[in-house]
Design an enzyme around this catalytic site. Sequence first.
Site, PDB file in Angstrom:
ATOM      1  N   LYS A  98      16.700  -5.788  44.783  1.00 29.94           N
ATOM      2  CA  LYS A  98      16.710  -4.581  43.942  1.00 29.94           C
ATOM      3  C   LYS A  98      16.668  -3.319  44.799  1.00 29.94           C
ATOM      4  O   LYS A  98      17.394  -2.363  44.549  1.00 29.94           O
ATOM      5  CB  LYS A  98      15.496  -4.595  43.000  1.00 29.94           C
ATOM      6  CG  LYS A  98      15.655  -5.556  41.843  1.00 29.94           C
ATOM      7  CD  LYS A  98      14.366  -5.673  41.063  1.00 29.94           C
ATOM      8  CE  LYS A  98      14.454  -6.874  40.129  1.00 29.94           C
ATOM      9  NZ  LYS A  98      13.221  -7.148  39.408  1.00 29.94           N
ATOM     10  N   GLN A 114       7.100  -6.711  38.408  1.00 28.13           N
ATOM     11  CA  GLN A 114       7.812  -7.960  38.663  1.00 28.13           C
ATOM     12  C   GLN A 114       7.037  -9.156  38.114  1.00 28.13           C
ATOM     13  O   GLN A 114       5.850  -9.307  38.387  1.00 28.13           O
ATOM     14  CB  GLN A 114       8.037  -8.110  40.182  1.00 28.13           C
ATOM     15  CG  GLN A 114       8.888  -9.290  40.570  1.00 28.13           C
ATOM     16  CD  GLN A 114      10.348  -9.147  40.119  1.00 28.13           C
ATOM     17  OE1 GLN A 114      10.895  -8.043  40.070  1.00 28.13           O
ATOM     18  NE2 GLN A 114      10.974 -10.257  39.774  1.00 28.13           N
ATOM     19  N   ASP A 165      11.958  -2.230  32.074  1.00 28.65           N
ATOM     20  CA  ASP A 165      12.206  -3.573  31.542  1.00 28.65           C
ATOM     21  C   ASP A 165      12.362  -3.600  30.021  1.00 28.65           C
ATOM     22  O   ASP A 165      12.707  -4.653  29.471  1.00 28.65           O
ATOM     23  CB  ASP A 165      11.023  -4.487  31.894  1.00 28.65           C
ATOM     24  CG  ASP A 165      11.228  -5.234  33.205  1.00 28.65           C
ATOM     25  OD1 ASP A 165      12.358  -5.713  33.419  1.00 28.65           O
ATOM     26  OD2 ASP A 165      10.265  -5.347  33.974  1.00 28.65           O
TER      27      ASP A 165
HETATM   28  N1  LIG Z   1       9.791  -7.562  35.334  1.00 30.54           N
HETATM   29  C1  LIG Z   1      10.755  -8.504  35.445  1.00 30.54           C
HETATM   30  N2  LIG Z   1      10.472  -9.659  36.074  1.00 30.54           N
HETATM   31  C2  LIG Z   1      11.451 -10.604  36.177  1.00 30.54           C
HETATM   32  C3  LIG Z   1      12.751 -10.368  35.658  1.00 30.54           C
HETATM   33  C4  LIG Z   1      12.990  -9.144  34.980  1.00 30.54           C
HETATM   34  O1  LIG Z   1      14.111  -8.895  34.436  1.00 30.54           O
HETATM   35  N3  LIG Z   1      11.980  -8.244  34.895  1.00 30.54           N
HETATM   36  N4  LIG Z   1      13.765 -11.312  35.836  1.00 30.54           N
HETATM   37  C5  LIG Z   1      13.561 -12.446  36.707  1.00 30.54           C
HETATM   38  C6  LIG Z   1      13.888 -12.223  38.147  1.00 30.54           C
HETATM   39  N5  LIG Z   1      15.000 -11.325  38.428  1.00 30.54           N
HETATM   40  C7  LIG Z   1      14.781 -10.010  38.365  1.00 30.54           C
HETATM   41  O2  LIG Z   1      13.680  -9.506  38.429  1.00 30.54           O
HETATM   42  C8  LIG Z   1      16.237 -11.832  38.915  1.00 30.54           C
HETATM   43  C9  LIG Z   1      16.475 -13.161  39.074  1.00 30.54           C
HETATM   44  C10 LIG Z   1      17.683 -13.614  39.613  1.00 30.54           C
HETATM   45  C11 LIG Z   1      18.662 -12.740  40.029  1.00 30.54           C
HETATM   46  C12 LIG Z   1      19.929 -13.178  40.680  1.00 30.54           C
HETATM   47  O3  LIG Z   1      20.720 -12.347  41.054  1.00 30.54           O
HETATM   48  N6  LIG Z   1      20.160 -14.464  40.858  1.00 30.54           N
HETATM   49  C13 LIG Z   1      21.316 -14.952  41.606  1.00 30.54           C
HETATM   50  C14 LIG Z   1      20.884 -16.003  42.610  1.00 30.54           C
HETATM   51  C15 LIG Z   1      19.925 -15.456  43.604  1.00 30.54           C
HETATM   52  C16 LIG Z   1      19.571 -16.470  44.711  1.00 30.54           C
HETATM   53  O4  LIG Z   1      20.476 -16.882  45.414  1.00 30.54           O
HETATM   54  O5  LIG Z   1      18.389 -16.800  44.848  1.00 30.54           O
HETATM   55  C17 LIG Z   1      22.357 -15.556  40.670  1.00 30.54           C
HETATM   56  O6  LIG Z   1      21.989 -16.041  39.585  1.00 30.54           O
HETATM   57  O7  LIG Z   1      23.513 -15.529  41.035  1.00 30.54           O
HETATM   58  C18 LIG Z   1      18.426 -11.402  39.852  1.00 30.54           C
HETATM   59  C19 LIG Z   1      17.234 -10.959  39.309  1.00 30.54           C
HETATM   60  C20 LIG Z   1      12.084 -12.875  36.693  1.00 30.54           C
HETATM   61  N7  LIG Z   1      11.199 -11.783  36.793  1.00 30.54           N
END
Ligand SMILES: Nc1nc2c(c(=O)[nH]1)N[C@@H](CN(C=O)c1ccc(C(=O)N[C@@H](CCC(=O)O)C(=O)O)cc1)CN2
Length: 285
Positions: A52, A96, A119
């Site tokens: 991020k 987070q 969020d």
């Molecule tokens: N307060 C919050 N906590 C969490 C959220 C949220 O929206 N708000 N979401 C998830 C975690 N998350 C963002 O925070 C998130 C998870 C995954 C990805 C992502 O880009 N994933 C990639 C793979 C990444 C890798 O290789 O490890 C994909 O799917 O292609 C972005 C954001 C929980 N907590």
Amino acid sequence: MAQLLDGRSLAKVVNAETKQRVAALTDRHITPGIAVIMVGDDPASMIYTRNKEKKARQLGIKSVLKHYPIEIDQASLMNEIAALNNDDSIDAIMIQKPLPKQLNETELIDAIDPAKDADGFHPLNVGKLFDNQTGPYPVSCTPRGIMRILRHYQIPLSGARAVVIGRSILVGKPIAALLTNADATVTLTNRHTKDLKKLTREADILVVAAGITHLIDQADVKPGATVIDVGMHRLDNGKLTGDVDFDDVEPVAGHITPVPGGVGPMTIASLMAQTVDLAEWRRNG
Ligand SMILES: Nc1nc2c(c(=O)[nH]1)N[C@@H](CN(C=O)c1ccc(C(=O)N[C@@H](CCC(=O)O)C(=O)O)cc1)CN2
């Protein structure tokens, strides 16, 4: 064979839009700012918060990471949130997830200024969403990203039968509300739901946010359905996979998101876009 719903490519489009909007704000001497509160050293959360920060920097958004040890107490975090609420350089605040169990997450979220709620978890914003108010107000970023994917690929929503697996405030409840507001007929399920697979087989749109590796296979999906996989699991071979058995489901689905490269990249792109939304709404008065 299903059409791939390519979140990675669409995230690039959203990020380019966001960059232009940041430039327009910069012309007015405004730099949008996001603060991310992270507690502990959960390895996945460390990666997401770092990603991020990197994305914010690329787009010209100020990013502040408030990283606390796992034993931090509630009062200290409440003080931090109050300080960020009063910091005029910060437009968006997020905590987070997951948080350690000793912390009262509800109290922390309620303490965030709803106008800086990155969020969309604050009850005032959740209430507006469920009331289908016109806005503007923030919504949870993963559901926001999913709706953008559905819009981009012109998936019909009005009158569609949608089944959502998982009732979290992060994904299940808000995506159910957004789909309902778009005139879909939505069934929101949870781990106590009886005959879950009977419901999934009737879904035109299936959103899976169960946190169970390969919960859904070909037999659970209506031919031609749109399948949105929110799960993310690291396999023993190091590869990422989802709640949906992609290789099994892809031949029968109409549209499907991959993991990785589907919903995940759209979550971060939506967070950046929402940070700029909040900056515009707050600073335009
Ligand atoms: N307060 C919050 N906590 C969490 C959220 C949220 O929206 N708000 N979401 C998830 C975690 N998350 C963002 O925070 C998130 C998870 C995954 C990805 C992502 O880009 N994933 C990639 C793979 C990444 C890798 O290789 O490890 C994909 O799917 O292609 C972005 C954001 C929980 N907590």
